[in-house]
Scaffold this motif. Structure first.
Motif, PDB file in Angstrom:
ATOM      1  N   GLY A   1       0.809  -1.220   0.000  1.00 29.43           N
ATOM      2  CA  GLY A   1       0.000   0.000   0.000  1.00 29.43           C
ATOM      3  C   GLY A   1       0.836   1.261   0.000  1.00 29.43           C
ATOM      4  O   GLY A   1       1.517   1.557   0.978  1.00 29.43           O
ATOM      5  N   HIS A   2       0.831   2.009  -1.126  1.00 24.56           N
ATOM      6  CA  HIS A   2       1.642   3.224  -1.198  1.00 24.56           C
ATOM      7  C   HIS A   2       1.070   4.351  -0.359  1.00 24.56           C
ATOM      8  O   HIS A   2       1.740   5.348  -0.119  1.00 24.56           O
ATOM      9  CB  HIS A   2       1.812   3.672  -2.653  1.00 24.56           C
ATOM     10  CG  HIS A   2       0.541   4.155  -3.294  1.00 24.56           C
ATOM     11  ND1 HIS A   2      -0.274   3.323  -4.026  1.00 24.56           N
ATOM     12  CD2 HIS A   2      -0.054   5.373  -3.297  1.00 24.56           C
ATOM     13  CE1 HIS A   2      -1.318   4.007  -4.461  1.00 24.56           C
ATOM     14  NE2 HIS A   2      -1.214   5.257  -4.031  1.00 24.56           N
TER      15      HIS A   2
ATOM     16  N   ASP B   1      14.431   1.011  -1.902  1.00 24.48           N
ATOM     17  CA  ASP B   1      14.446   2.085  -2.894  1.00 24.48           C
ATOM     18  C   ASP B   1      13.479   1.768  -4.034  1.00 24.48           C
ATOM     19  O   ASP B   1      12.960   0.651  -4.147  1.00 24.48           O
ATOM     20  CB  ASP B   1      15.854   2.232  -3.496  1.00 24.48           C
ATOM     21  CG  ASP B   1      16.895   2.588  -2.457  1.00 24.48           C
ATOM     22  OD1 ASP B   1      16.537   3.246  -1.456  1.00 24.48           O
ATOM     23  OD2 ASP B   1      18.063   2.212  -2.641  1.00 24.48           O
ATOM     24  N   TYR B   2      13.290   2.748  -4.915  1.00 24.51           N
ATOM     25  CA  TYR B   2      12.576   2.492  -6.160  1.00 24.51           C
ATOM     26  C   TYR B   2      13.309   1.401  -6.946  1.00 24.51           C
ATOM     27  O   TYR B   2      14.537   1.370  -7.009  1.00 24.51           O
ATOM     28  CB  TYR B   2      12.537   3.740  -7.032  1.00 24.51           C
ATOM     29  CG  TYR B   2      11.558   4.812  -6.600  1.00 24.51           C
ATOM     30  CD1 TYR B   2      10.489   4.530  -5.766  1.00 24.51           C
ATOM     31  CD2 TYR B   2      11.697   6.117  -7.065  1.00 24.51           C
ATOM     32  CE1 TYR B   2       9.590   5.508  -5.396  1.00 24.51           C
ATOM     33  CE2 TYR B   2      10.799   7.113  -6.688  1.00 24.51           C
ATOM     34  CZ  TYR B   2       9.751   6.795  -5.851  1.00 24.51           C
ATOM     35  OH  TYR B   2       8.865   7.769  -5.483  1.00 24.51           O
ATOM     36  N   SER B   3      12.548   0.531  -7.582  1.00 24.11           N
ATOM     37  CA  SER B   3      13.116  -0.464  -8.481  1.00 24.11           C
ATOM     38  C   SER B   3      13.215   0.133  -9.888  1.00 24.11           C
ATOM     39  O   SER B   3      12.765   1.251 -10.134  1.00 24.11           O
ATOM     40  CB  SER B   3      12.221  -1.705  -8.518  1.00 24.11           C
ATOM     41  OG  SER B   3      10.972  -1.378  -9.135  1.00 24.11           O
ATOM     42  N   LYS B   4      13.777  -0.639 -10.811  1.00 20.92           N
ATOM     43  CA  LYS B   4      13.842  -0.180 -12.212  1.00 20.92           C
ATOM     44  C   LYS B   4      12.442   0.051 -12.782  1.00 20.92           C
ATOM     45  O   LYS B   4      12.240   0.935 -13.609  1.00 20.92           O
ATOM     46  CB  LYS B   4      14.587  -1.211 -13.074  1.00 20.92           C
ATOM     47  CG  LYS B   4      16.100  -1.125 -13.005  1.00 20.92           C
ATOM     48  CD  LYS B   4      16.710  -2.059 -14.042  1.00 20.92           C
ATOM     49  CE  LYS B   4      18.225  -2.010 -14.024  1.00 20.92           C
ATOM     50  NZ  LYS B   4      18.828  -2.892 -15.046  1.00 20.92           N
TER      51      LYS B   4
ATOM     52  N   THR C   1      11.351   3.516 -14.353  1.00 16.86           N
ATOM     53  CA  THR C   1      10.875   3.586 -15.735  1.00 16.86           C
ATOM     54  C   THR C   1       9.581   4.384 -15.818  1.00 16.86           C
ATOM     55  O   THR C   1       9.349   5.133 -16.772  1.00 16.86           O
ATOM     56  CB  THR C   1      10.680   2.169 -16.312  1.00 16.86           C
ATOM     57  OG1 THR C   1      11.944   1.485 -16.298  1.00 16.86           O
ATOM     58  CG2 THR C   1      10.159   2.219 -17.744  1.00 16.86           C
ATOM     59  N   GLN C   2       8.733   4.256 -14.795  1.00 15.20           N
ATOM     60  CA  GLN C   2       7.515   5.073 -14.747  1.00 15.20           C
ATOM     61  C   GLN C   2       7.861   6.558 -14.643  1.00 15.20           C
ATOM     62  O   GLN C   2       7.252   7.404 -15.306  1.00 15.20           O
ATOM     63  CB  GLN C   2       6.645   4.651 -13.570  1.00 15.20           C
ATOM     64  CG  GLN C   2       6.067   3.256 -13.688  1.00 15.20           C
ATOM     65  CD  GLN C   2       5.316   2.827 -12.438  1.00 15.20           C
ATOM     66  OE1 GLN C   2       4.841   3.660 -11.674  1.00 15.20           O
ATOM     67  NE2 GLN C   2       5.209   1.534 -12.213  1.00 15.20           N
ATOM     68  N   LEU C   3       8.844   6.882 -13.810  1.00 20.41           N
ATOM     69  CA  LEU C   3       9.308   8.275 -13.699  1.00 20.41           C
ATOM     70  C   LEU C   3       9.897   8.749 -15.025  1.00 20.41           C
ATOM     71  O   LEU C   3       9.658   9.882 -15.463  1.00 20.41           O
ATOM     72  CB  LEU C   3      10.369   8.391 -12.606  1.00 20.41           C
ATOM     73  CG  LEU C   3       9.918   8.635 -11.170  1.00 20.41           C
ATOM     74  CD1 LEU C   3      11.136   8.749 -10.260  1.00 20.41           C
ATOM     75  CD2 LEU C   3       9.079   9.899 -11.072  1.00 20.41           C
ATOM     76  N   LEU C   4      10.691   7.908 -15.656  1.00 15.18           N
ATOM     77  CA  LEU C   4      11.295   8.224 -16.946  1.00 15.18           C
ATOM     78  C   LEU C   4      10.233   8.578 -17.973  1.00 15.18           C
ATOM     79  O   LEU C   4      10.346   9.583 -18.703  1.00 15.18           O
ATOM     80  CB  LEU C   4      12.123   7.021 -17.412  1.00 15.18           C
ATOM     81  CG  LEU C   4      12.542   6.935 -18.881  1.00 15.18           C
ATOM     82  CD1 LEU C   4      13.463   8.085 -19.252  1.00 15.18           C
ATOM     83  CD2 LEU C   4      13.222   5.602 -19.166  1.00 15.18           C
TER      84      LEU C   4
ATOM     85  N   ILE D   1       4.775   9.313  -9.034  1.00 10.90           N
ATOM     86  CA  ILE D   1       4.138   8.078  -9.466  1.00 10.90           C
ATOM     87  C   ILE D   1       3.389   7.477  -8.276  1.00 10.90           C
ATOM     88  O   ILE D   1       3.556   7.922  -7.148  1.00 10.90           O
ATOM     89  CB  ILE D   1       5.178   7.062 -10.009  1.00 10.90           C
ATOM     90  CG1 ILE D   1       6.279   6.794  -8.980  1.00 10.90           C
ATOM     91  CG2 ILE D   1       5.773   7.579 -11.314  1.00 10.90           C
ATOM     92  CD1 ILE D   1       7.310   5.774  -9.415  1.00 10.90           C
ATOM     93  N   SER D   2       2.583   6.465  -8.528  1.00 11.56           N
ATOM     94  CA  SER D   2       1.709   5.922  -7.486  1.00 11.56           C
ATOM     95  C   SER D   2       2.408   4.900  -6.617  1.00 11.56           C
ATOM     96  O   SER D   2       1.982   3.747  -6.460  1.00 11.56           O
ATOM     97  CB  SER D   2       0.468   5.289  -8.125  1.00 11.56           C
ATOM     98  OG  SER D   2      -0.301   6.278  -8.741  1.00 11.56           O
TER      99      SER D   2
END
Length: 379
Positions: free
Chosen positions: A123-124, A163-166, A170-173, A375-376
């Protein structure tokens, strides 16, 4: 109904009513969370006079990501078949340096149906990346009248989200690509610092600027913050001159180096982050790493790699035997080069503009409410 249970029910209702009075003036989302938490707390008191439920022990946390984890535990087989639910009490670990006047995070008490362990908690909205949490567990048995019989709480354990994963990066990218804008030519990378910095490099490091650990600016979940070692460079140019701007937030002395000396077919390019600081400006962090270097190996495991000839942010291509470079116009690029750079490869000179300290991104915190660059998952 036995008198003891009736008394407990009246006492429980009185607690909930009093709690509702206390939170009636709070923001809506906070009222929802607090009422949910108080309601579940009140259920803890509705304990029937029957055999006790097993208490979870030897809790294990695994498969931790930036917004999820798996949890399992051991428990005695006695009365195990009566368990219908698990209560999970999840809280951010207290930070000794936190602002004592800042509103504390509302505790999150999760109610889950009893499922085979390990159980995934995701849950974010209540889990943030790179954040320390404490967790404890109860077993519970739901009664026909809606009350719960509960066990004692387990021991409290601690863990830290990842941390954020790839996938997240990629969503941020993809979000950054939407606003990158058209490409402008560039010919140099540049790094602004105070005069004393360059004097120190010459005297103590044999004229070579050394990589240092990246600060905590940008997204809270960025895997390069506090971990990747590199040297910060800029590359944006002014639209009307095609040259670097004369103003800088970082110092009045500027080291300039020809673009091909840092960025060429012998280097790899990675996307590192996308963020803003409560302003209209957006920043993209890119990493340039010589192929096979320690920095390259670090990034290869954690960051999306970009095609140096074809991407929306920074390109390097050959035209008529000459290397040609372009950068995105509508985002501010922060370029991290992962190897030492000798000052003899470029020039150091004083800029004619101003030192605009207000534009510094050193340890800058990302705006978590910006729809353009979030991102979510946890911020």
């Amino acid at each position: 109904m036995p008198p003891m249970r009736l008394c407990e029910r009246l006492f429980r209702d009185e607690i909930v009513l009093e709690h509702r009075k206390q939170i009636s003036n709070r923001p809506l989302t906070e009222r929802i969370m607090l009422t949910f938490y108080a309601g579940n707390k009140s259920q803890d008191s509705g304990i029937a006079e029957m055999e006790e439920l097993p208490v979870p022990h030897n809790i294990k946390i695994s498969n931790i990501t930036c917004d999820s984890f798996k949890i399992s535990w051991d428990m005695d087989s006695k009365s195990k078949d009566r368990i219908t639910h698990y209560f999970i009490d999840l809280n951010k670990k207290e930070n000794k340096n936190s602002n004592k006047f800042k509103h504390k995070d509302v505790p999150t008490k999760l109610v889950a149906k009893a499922v085979p362990l390990p159980m995934t908690v995701r849950g974010h909205w209540f889990l943030s990346p790179r954040t320390e949490y404490t967790v404890a567990v109860q077993t519970a048995s739901k009664q026909v009248d809606g009350d719960y019989v509960v066990s004692e709480w387990s021991e409290i354990i601690e863990f830290c989200t990842a941390d954020y994963s790839k996938v997240h990066l990629t969503q941020l990218l993809e979000k950054a690509e939407v606003i990158a804008g058209r490409m402008l030519k560039l010919s140099v990378f540049y790094r602004n610092q105070h005069k004393e910095y360059f004097d120190y490099i010459r005297e103590h490091h044999g004229n070579a600027m050394q990589p240092s650990v990246k600060d905590n600016s940008g997204s809270h979940g960025s895997p390069i913050s506090g971990k990747l070692e590199g040297i910060f460079f800029s590359c944006n140019t002014e639209f009307n001159t095609g040259k670097p701007p004369q103003d800088s937030p970082y110092g009045r002395y500027r080291f300039e180096i020809a673009a091909e000396k840092l960025f060429n077919p012998n280097t790899n390019l990675y996307f590192g982050d996308f963020y803003c600081m409560y302003t209209a400006y957006h920043y993209v962090i890119l990493v340039i790493a010589p192929v096979g270097s320690p920095g390259d190996e670090f990034c290869k495991q954690r960051l999306p790699q970009l095609n140096i000839k074809d991407n929306k942010f920074l390109t390097c291509d050959e035209e008529d035997g000459v290397m040609v470079y372009h950068h995105a116009q509508d985002v501010i690029l922060e370029v991290i080069y992962t190897d030492p750079v000798d000052l003899s490869l470029g020039t150091v000179a004083e800029i004619t503009g101003h030192q605009l300290m207000s534009l510094s991104t050193a340890n800058a915190k990302k705006d978590p409410s910006c729809k353009t660059c979030n991102i979510s998952v946890g911020r």
